[in-house]
Scaffold this motif. Structure first.
Motif, PDB file in Angstrom:
ATOM      1  N   LEU A   1     -40.214 123.949  15.456  1.00  2.00           N
ATOM      2  CA  LEU A   1     -40.247 122.475  15.711  1.00  2.00           C
ATOM      3  C   LEU A   1     -41.985 121.986  15.667  1.00  2.00           C
ATOM      4  CD1 LEU A   1     -39.448 120.056  17.255  1.00  2.00           C
ATOM      5  CD2 LEU A   1     -39.825 121.320  19.338  1.00  2.00           C
TER       6      LEU A   1
ATOM      7  N   LYS B   1     -42.002 121.040  12.202  1.00  3.89           N
ATOM      8  CA  LYS B   1     -41.033 119.989  11.793  1.00  3.89           C
ATOM      9  C   LYS B   1     -40.084 120.580  10.893  1.00  3.89           C
ATOM     10  CE  LYS B   1     -43.905 116.039  13.062  1.00  3.89           C
ATOM     11  NZ  LYS B   1     -44.200 114.750  12.731  1.00  3.89           N
TER      12      LYS B   1
ATOM     13  N   LEU C   1     -37.068 121.148  11.663  1.00  3.17           N
ATOM     14  CA  LEU C   1     -36.048 120.843  12.695  1.00  3.17           C
ATOM     15  C   LEU C   1     -34.821 121.861  12.518  1.00  3.17           C
ATOM     16  CD1 LEU C   1     -36.316 117.151  13.306  1.00  3.17           C
ATOM     17  CD2 LEU C   1     -37.929 118.988  14.011  1.00  3.17           C
TER      18      LEU C   1
ATOM     19  N   THR D   1     -36.548 118.000  19.920  1.00  2.00           N
ATOM     20  CA  THR D   1     -36.020 118.064  18.342  1.00  2.00           C
ATOM     21  C   THR D   1     -35.211 116.822  18.201  1.00  2.00           C
ATOM     22  OG1 THR D   1     -36.264 120.354  18.740  1.00  2.00           O
ATOM     23  CG2 THR D   1     -35.181 119.698  16.689  1.00  2.00           C
TER      24      THR D   1
ATOM     25  N   LEU E   1     -35.613 113.853  15.487  1.00  2.00           N
ATOM     26  CA  LEU E   1     -34.663 113.651  14.426  1.00  2.00           C
ATOM     27  C   LEU E   1     -34.197 112.287  14.358  1.00  2.00           C
ATOM     28  CD1 LEU E   1     -33.209 114.974  12.068  1.00  2.00           C
ATOM     29  CD2 LEU E   1     -31.491 115.695  13.689  1.00  2.00           C
TER      30      LEU E   1
ATOM     31  N   VAL F   1     -28.705 120.012  11.687  1.00  3.84           N
ATOM     32  CA  VAL F   1     -29.754 118.894  11.448  1.00  3.84           C
ATOM     33  C   VAL F   1     -29.095 117.980  10.901  1.00  3.84           C
ATOM     34  CG1 VAL F   1     -30.455 119.507   9.255  1.00  3.84           C
ATOM     35  CG2 VAL F   1     -31.934 118.749  11.104  1.00  3.84           C
TER      36      VAL F   1
END
Length: 745
Positions: free
Chosen positions: A500, A503, A505, A568, A572, A645
């Motif tokens: 995280l 980044k 994700l 997260t 996003l 994701v």
């Protein structure tokens, strides 16, 4: 009309059932197909084949075949039972219960169906239904003790303590001869009955019952603790004094016993002299004990504290107890005690405090001073590293002195790594912790610590390599697969938090969902214990487990992972381009059109490279697709978390973590704050405002509340369409109240 089997095929069908029970699934499928070639629409055979297929991992095909079996024979309890078993394997307990009920209507005397129904009702906490099922099972087979115990548990957990006790008493009255002393099940049942009496509030009767049966109970310690507790709560001080004295003699390191003994003696908390006398008497009785020496430090003050602390610290430092600082750091909540400890230990280090005698002078001359000196420096390093007495310059100075005296001490290097961490140099911290690990490569604790520090420094591959030294590395995914199987929650959490920060994700969500699934597994694993605990007779432990499961999601690790996952998903949602991986820039908003496209292209290229590497690994694993026990290893269809994701609605997925978090941990300010962020972005103003109000009740002075309130008002002002009248009325009313509270704060 259901098809009938010949006598030969009926015998073959019974073999199918046996093959299933013995887990000989391939033979079972073969025998079932042999029957179906002659009688293709025989529902019971189709159902058994479906059940075996589900155990081979063919869940979808199993459901199709089970539905076909039901169409062919709607009046078959076997078909309905199997249909329920398939739903149970699919974790759809509501539908499974419905199927079991249909099966019971057709075959009300079936014990297996009744048992499976009862287990699911317990899993779903349907206590009225569970009582009904257990009553039916007891009526059918009253000679089995488990049925009586299970019914008592059902009444107990539903809150009917009187009926629970009555069931256990009735069973005891049916016994013609007393069970032998070696009967653990009876012993546990009797103690369980006693806890029910005590829970009802009738302590006098609970004590009488315990005294009448205690001599036949195998768990002697439990009887002693329960009796002492009852005597204390009933105010029978002399007997309680004797009971707790016996417990301390049995275990002189249990601080709970000392606390109870002080309450029994009625010594006021401010009568330090009398309290110290009690603990000193136990020091005389148990010269090697620690608890009666350590506990007085909690209440002593001034010179009395200094004298006791001096004696205690010198004793522990001479013995070189590594956990000394951890044992006394709770005293630092009192600044005067903290300063006294600092003064004393600094005195030992400088030679300004006279050391107490510790045996012959020969020991002092033969290196005992050096050992004492190293322990003193180590203590001072921890002291100055602690947040209530932090001075990292001095902490570094003392830990270096300790390491100079004992360069191969793992604990000293670990402390140095912690100091680097508090200085903000995570790279040096990870490097130093790795040096400590190399001093003792067979110690799993230091191995885990080194991996944790590497994860904090975002060195994910190095951390996994370290962890692989203590895993079998035989599962799919190697060491990481083993960590999933071992449910190593701390590692998965730290790994996810590292991704995280970077980044990444997809991988972050992969780890957070893995921990979420582990909690689901813990929730589901209790299913086996509903029958296992009754068979083994461990009733009190089982009741404790059920109550623990009821509050499972308030576990600190769940809260931590849920908060990370929600962050997260919010990130996003706010920066959807991160779906392609980390962008090599502080923010895409800072880039012009050409640079933005270039950054995105680079991120996509890196994502494709990782996917290609993973695909090559998967191909390589196909050659070794079977585990040591011959079973086919299960491949993870989304090892990089790309499917997670690529969600179309990140905020909706965030609520999967948010809902249990708010339900079981409503006093967590950060949880309420994140709930506000999610609901505001989803346009759900009423729950967003409720989260804001809850956050205010937790920490009214937090500056984030003012910012969130301003954003909430701005969101209301910029709505494309006004809120419905009723919703607007509620929102405006509560908003006005909250605004006035924040102004006052």
């Amino acid at each position: 009309m259901p098809q009938q089997l010949s006598s030969k095929d009926s015998s073959l069908f019974r073999q199918v059932v046996r093959f299933y029970e013995n887990k000989q699934y391939k033979k079972g499928i073969k025998a079932a197909e042999q029957i179906l070639r002659k009688t293709p629409n025989h529902g019971d055979t189709q159902a058994m084949k479906a059940l075996i297929m589900s155990n081979l991992g063919q869940q979808e095909e199993a459901f199709v075949l089970a539905k076909e079996a039901l169409k062919n024979d709607m009046r078959s309890h076997v078909c309905w039972h199997v249909y329920g078993l398939l739903y149970r394997q699919d974790k759809n307990y509501e539908e499974a219960i419905k199927a079991y009920r249909f099966a019971l209507k057709i075959e009300p005397e079936s014990q297996p169906i009744q048992r499976d129904l009862a287990l699911l009702q317990m899993q779903m906490r349907d206590y009225p239904g569970y009582i009904q099922s257990r009553s039916a099972m007891l009526q059918a087979r009253p000679g089995i003790r488990q049925n009586w115990t299970a019914l008592a548990i059902a009444h107990h957990l539903s809150g009917d303590l009187e009926e629970a006790e009555k069931v256990l008493t009735t069973y005891e009255e049916t016994l013609k001869t007393p069970p032998p002393l070696s009967d653990m099940e009876h012993s546990e049942a009797v103690l369980y009955k006693n806890t029910i009496i005590a829970e009802s509030g009738n302590l006098e009767r609970a004590l009488e019952h315990l005294e009448s049966v205690g001599h036949r109970i195998s768990d002697v310690l439990a009887v002693m603790e329960m009796k002492a507790d009852y005597l204390l709560r009933l105010g029978r001080t002399e007997e309680a004094d004797a009971a707790y004295t016996a417990l301390i003699e049995r275990n002189p390191e249990n601080s709970v016993y000392y606390d109870a003994l002080i309450r029994v003696k009625g010594i006021p908390k401010d009568d330090h002299k009398a309290l110290k006398a009690v603990y000193d008497s136990w020091v005389d009785k148990n010269p090697r004990g620690d608890a009666p020496r350590r506990i007085p430090l909690d209440f002593l003050e001034g010179d009395d504290f200094k004298q006791a602390a001096d004696t205690y610290l010198q004793r522990m430092l001479r013995k070189g107890v590594p956990s000394l600082f951890a044992n006394i750091k709770t005293l630092y909540a009192n600044p005067s005690k903290r300063d006294i400890v600092q003064e004393l230990v600094e005195g030992y280090a400088s030679g300004n405090v006279e050391l107490q005698s510790n045996g012959s002078a020969d020991k002092q001359a033969n290196g005992d001073n050096k050992y004492f000196e190293a322990s003193t420096y180590y203590f001072l390093a921890q002291h100055y590293n602690y947040h209530l007495s932090r001075d990292l310059t001095k902490a570094t100075e003392y830990v270096d002195k300790a390491i100079e005296l004992t360069p191969k001490s793992v604990e000293y290097l670990m402390t140095k790594a912690r100091i680097w961490k508090h200085q903000g140099d995570l790279g040096k911290a990870a490097e130093t912790m790795e040096q400590a690990r190399l001093l003792d490569e067979k110690d799993r604790y230091i191995n885990s610590k080194a991996a944790k520090y590497q994860l904090r420094n975002d060195e994910n591959d190095k951390a996994l390599d370290n962890m692989s030294k203590f895993t079998r590395n035989e599962t799919v995914g190697g060491a990481l697969g083993d960590l999933h199987e071992m449910q190593c929650v701390w590692y998965l959490t730290e790994d996810g938090e590292s991704y995280l920060r970077q980044k990444k994700l997809a991988l972050a969500l992969k780890r957070f969902h893995a921990v979420y699934n582990i909690f689901d597994v813990w929730q589901e694993d209790q299913f086996d214990f509903h029958s296992f605990s009754l068979r083994k007779g461990m009733i009190r432990a089982y009741v404790d487990m059920v109550r623990w499961e009821d509050r499972l999601r308030d576990h600190p690790f769940y809260s931590r992972v849920a908060i990370d996952a929600i962050k997260t998903y919010i990130l996003l949602h706010d920066e959807p381009d991160l779906v392609h991986g980390p962008i090599p820039a502080s923010s895409l908003d800072d880039l012009d059109g050409a640079e933005r496209k270039k950054a995105l292209k680079k991120a996509k290229k890196e994502q494709l490279r990782l996917e290609k590497i993973e695909a090559e690994k998967r191909e390589a694993r196909k050659a070794n697709a079977k585990s040591a026990d011959g079973e086919v290893k299960k491949e993870d269809p989304d090892p990089l978390g790309n499917k997670l994701v690529q969600t179309q609605d990140p905020l909706k997925d965030a609520t999967k973590f948010l809902t249990p978090l708010l339900e079981f941990n409503p006093q967590n300010f950060e949880a309420q704050s994140l709930g506000f962020e999610v609901y505001l972005r989803r346009g759900k103003f009423v729950p967003a405002l409720k989260c804001l109000e809850a956050a205010h009740s937790i920490d009214a002075a937090n500056p984030a509340l003012q910012q969130q309130l301003a954003r909430f008002k701005k969101a209301l002002e910029t709505l494309p369409e006004p809120l419905p009248a009723q919703v607007a009325e509620v929102v405006n009313s509560e908003l006005e109240q909250l605004s006035s509270k924040l102004v006052k704060a």
